[in-house]
Motif scaffolding. Structure first.
Motif, short mmCIF file in Angstrom:
data_model
loop_
_atom_site.label_atom_id
_atom_site.label_comp_id
_atom_site.label_asym_id
_atom_site.label_seq_id
_atom_site.Cartn_x
_atom_site.Cartn_y
_atom_site.Cartn_z
N UNK A 1 -10.33 -4.91 -3.59
CA UNK A 1 -10.24 -5.65 -2.33
C UNK A 1 -9.22 -6.77 -2.45
N UNK B 1 0.53 -10.03 -3.94
CA UNK B 1 -0.83 -9.76 -3.48
C UNK B 1 -1.79 -9.83 -4.66
N UNK B 2 -2.87 -10.55 -4.44
CA UNK B 2 -3.91 -10.62 -5.47
C UNK B 2 -5.11 -9.82 -5.00
N UNK B 3 -5.58 -8.92 -5.87
CA UNK B 3 -6.74 -8.10 -5.53
C UNK B 3 -7.81 -8.30 -6.58
N UNK B 4 -9.06 -8.01 -6.22
CA UNK B 4 -10.11 -8.05 -7.24
C UNK B 4 -10.69 -6.65 -7.41
N UNK B 5 -11.05 -6.36 -8.64
CA UNK B 5 -11.56 -5.03 -8.98
C UNK B 5 -13.08 -5.08 -9.10
N UNK B 6 -13.73 -4.06 -8.54
CA UNK B 6 -15.14 -3.88 -8.88
C UNK B 6 -15.26 -2.46 -9.41
N UNK C 1 -11.03 0.97 -12.78
CA UNK C 1 -9.79 1.13 -12.04
C UNK C 1 -8.71 1.47 -13.04
N UNK D 1 -9.11 -10.60 -11.25
CA UNK D 1 -8.12 -10.72 -10.18
C UNK D 1 -6.72 -10.38 -10.70
N UNK E 1 -5.96 -12.37 -1.72
CA UNK E 1 -4.98 -13.20 -1.00
C UNK E 1 -3.60 -12.59 -1.11
N UNK F 1 -3.93 0.01 -9.33
CA UNK F 1 -3.15 -1.17 -8.95
C UNK F 1 -1.90 -1.15 -9.82
N UNK G 1 -9.40 3.79 -8.33
CA UNK G 1 -8.19 3.30 -7.67
C UNK G 1 -7.16 2.77 -8.66
N UNK H 1 -6.23 2.77 -3.09
CA UNK H 1 -5.49 4.01 -3.32
C UNK H 1 -6.43 5.22 -3.32
#
Ligand SMILES: Cc1cc2nc3c(=O)[nH]c(=O)nc-3n(C[C@H](O)[C@H](O)[C@H](O)COP(=O)(O)OP(=O)(O)OC[C@H]3O[C@@H](n4cnc5c(N)ncnc54)[C@H](O)[C@@H]3O)c2cc1C
Ligand SMILES: Nc1ncnc2c1ncn2[C@@H]1O[C@H](COP(=O)(O)O)[C@@H](O)[C@H]1O
Lengths: 247, 307
Positions: free
Chosen positions: A211, B131-136, B139, B119, A214, B109, B107, A94
């Motif tokens: 990122x 949808x599964x996302x990972x944060x670095x 956020x 995750x 899945x 989510x 960002x 985003x």
């Protein structure tokens, strides 16, 4: 005179069946459309222009396939169509999407922006308020009605009803369905759209920090219990209390 | 340990119960949460004590009298430390957190329904996929209600920060909702009617059951489009509201994909439909193949005798 931008996004038709293969949604055989709420944004932007004069520019962030929905917007009646893109942009989060859009809006010298309340793919509703913050503008989201007598007055739901909110100055308004009828393209519009040129822009974007790991289908629910006849409501009420524990 | 900032969810000037679920979500993320309470009267923060939260910041400012996205974001941003922002996935808080995130250049989510380490999973394509996302890095996330358990109450250690910001939009008036009924987006139990009810007057049968259960009354788009008496604010679905109650009762609703998009994540679904092949039945935990005319009176008296 208003310099109005309307944000439009290319998304899968909401009637499309979504399938997943190898951890990603497979969109190869899907029909693409303008995200449904963006149609309300286009309509409201055109009414804004009709009230105060000016221009409406439809702006999208996307790969060249998105030119089609820009031309669809042109056929409905927007004046200019602009696409911001860089082939190096892969998975954008985003923060990167909003940076790119805000930068394009600034380059266009816009003073008012309309967008959809949520995009049909993300369902997020982050873009309108996020872009507004980057521009230092006001924002009102989930707007169901707009009137243009004197200034811009919007209506949006609040806790205890519906608020009428006066906007002075520049703002990003995200549009919900509301009561307005959206206009459809006419023959002249469709002809004009065929010849219309898409203006390309680029932008600097921050690298993403979110990122995708899945994508998957929601777990299928185990088959429920099915009963025949109205008198079974007695049994169902008991199950709601004793089995489901929800009442 | 990473810090998180939970922004309390407010409802009618009080801390809403979903705030306790946000605490569990923040802890599930492996973070140490600080609770931020935007308010005009700091006394509301006194009830905001949860196990696992050692610090509560009551942000007191004139701008918090009415919701205005830009001033709320500016004031809360200034009063809050860095960290992962956690809010409830309500329309107002999703909007607010998107602005604060943009101020911080991080960002967002939205609508998180599951957390495993860093995750996060949320619905995409109107819930047709996940949808599964990972944060670095830092956020902002919004969390759906009824997903995480509520944290237990604890002592509140409140510090007050005076912080306001210039309001950019002016509320001229609020047209109060005609009915005093609970809104579908606030309810734990929803009973919705579709075109199968035959006439808008028949919604009174749903209202009677709603009164017994303390439920909200919803509607399908066909009901909203067909009958002027049924307002769009009641519509559940892709172009209406997304709801996530513990119990959703669909009466005379066929179960079109766009309706499912708004309610499929309900914990329990009951369907009442005279057509045994209606698609709603493949999503129902308890399906009753019968007309609503013969079913609702039985349901109402059965429920009334239990409450
Ligand atoms: C872009 C788009 C967005 C949309 N968004 C939404 C949305 O947000 N929400 C939404 O709901 N829809 C939405 N729709 C519409 C959706 O496709 C369906 O048309 C709608 O949900 C149907 O409503 P319904 O089930 O009440 O009516 P119908 O499909 O007409 O179903 C009525 C049902 O009632 C049953 N019935 C009839 N009589 C009785 C009786 N006496 N007792 C018991 N059952 C009876 C019938 O068997 C039937 O299953 C959208 C459509 C599009 C294209
Ligand atoms: N890539 C994009 N290009 C143009 N507009 C967008 C894009 N992404 C989001 N928007 C706009 O922002 C709205 C909300 O999107 P979202 O925040 O993803 O729910 C959409 O309805 C569009 O109006």
């Amino acid at each position: 005179m208003a310099n109005i931008v309307v944000l439009v996004k290319r998304v899968p038709d909401t009637n499309a069946r979504i399938v997943v293969s190898e951890d990603r949604v497979d969109l190869s055989a899907i029909k693409w459309v303008i995200s449904p709420y963006d149609e309300f944004a286009i309509e409201t932007a055109l009414r804004h222009k009709e009230a105060f004069g000016g221009t409406v520019t439809a702006l999208t962030l996307g790969s060249p396939e998105s030119d089609k929905i820009l031309k669809d917007a042109k056929a409905i009646g927007v004046d200019e169509i602009v696409r911001v893109w860089d082939d190096s942009w892969q998975e954008m989060d985003s923060n990167s999407v909003q940076s790119a859009l805000a930068s394009a809006i600034t380059n266009l010298g816009a003073d008012f922006v309309y967008c959809g309340k949520t995009a049909a793919d993300t369902g997020a509703g982050s873009t309108g308020p996020g872009v507004a913050e980057r521009l230092g503008w006001a924002s009102v989201s989930n707007v169901v009605d707009v009137s243009f007598d004197g200034g811009v007055m919007v209506e949006s739901p609040v806790e205890n009803g519906q608020a009428k909110i006066q906007i002075s100055g520049s703002a990003v308004v995200s549009c919900d369905k509301g009561g307005i009828k959206v206009r459809k393209p006419n023959v002249k519009g469709i002809m004009m759209a065929k010849r219309a040129q898409v203006t390309l822009m680029d932008a600097e974007v921050p690298s993403p920090t979110v990122s995708v790991v899945s994508q998957s289908m929601p777990e299928a629910k185990p088959a429920g219990k099915k009963f025949e006849g109205g008198s079974s409501a007695q049994e169902v009420a008991k199950l709601l209390r004793d089995e489901a524990n929800v009442i | 340990m990473t810090e998180s900032i939970i922004i309390a969810e407010l409802n009618k000037g009080k801390i809403a119960s979903v705030t306790a679920e946000l605490v569990s979500a923040a802890i599930k993320l492996g973070t140490t949460p600080t609770l931020v309470v935007p308010c005009t009267d700091t006394s509301i923060a006194d009830s905001a004590g949860y196990e696992g939260v050692s610090k509560t910041i009551a942000v007191k400012g004139a701008c918090f009298a009415n919701y205005d996205a830009s001033s709320w974001a500016a004031a809360i941003d200034a009063a809050s430390p860095a960290g992962i922002l956690v809010v409830a996935a309500t329309p107002q808080s999703k909007d607010l957190v998107a602005r604060i995130a943009a101020r911080r250049g991080i960002s967002v989510v939205q609508d998180v329904v599951s957390i495993e380490g860093m995750n996060l999973t949320s619905p995409i394509y109107s819930g047709k996929a996940l949808q599964t996302v990972s944060l670095s890095g830092d956020s902002a996330i919004s969390v759906r209600a009824n997903v995480f358990p509520a944290a237990s109450a604890g002592a509140a250690n409140v510090s007050v920060v005076d912080q306001t910001a210039d309001v950019m939009t002016a509320v001229q008036e609020v047209i109060a909702r005609a009915s005093t009924r609970l809104d579908v987006s606030e309810a734990n139990i929803i009973i919705s009617g579709g075109r199968g009810l035959g006439s808008p007057d028949n919604f009174t049968h749903l209202e009677k059951i709603a009164d017994v259960l303390g439920a909200a009354v919803g509607a399908s788009r066909a009901a909203v489009d067909t009958w002027d008496e049924i307002p769009h604010s009641m519509q559940v679905g892709q172009t209406g509201k997304t709801v996530n109650p513990n119990l959703y009762i669909a009466v005379g609703i066929s179960g079109a994909i766009q309706h499912l998009a708004g309610m499929r994540s309900s914990k329990y679904i009951v369907a009442i439909n005279k057509d045994a092949d209606a698609p709603i039945f493949s999503h129902a935990d308890y399906g009753i193949v019968a007309t609503w005319e013969e079913t609702l009176p039985v349901l109402e008296s059965a429920l009334a005798s239990m409450m």
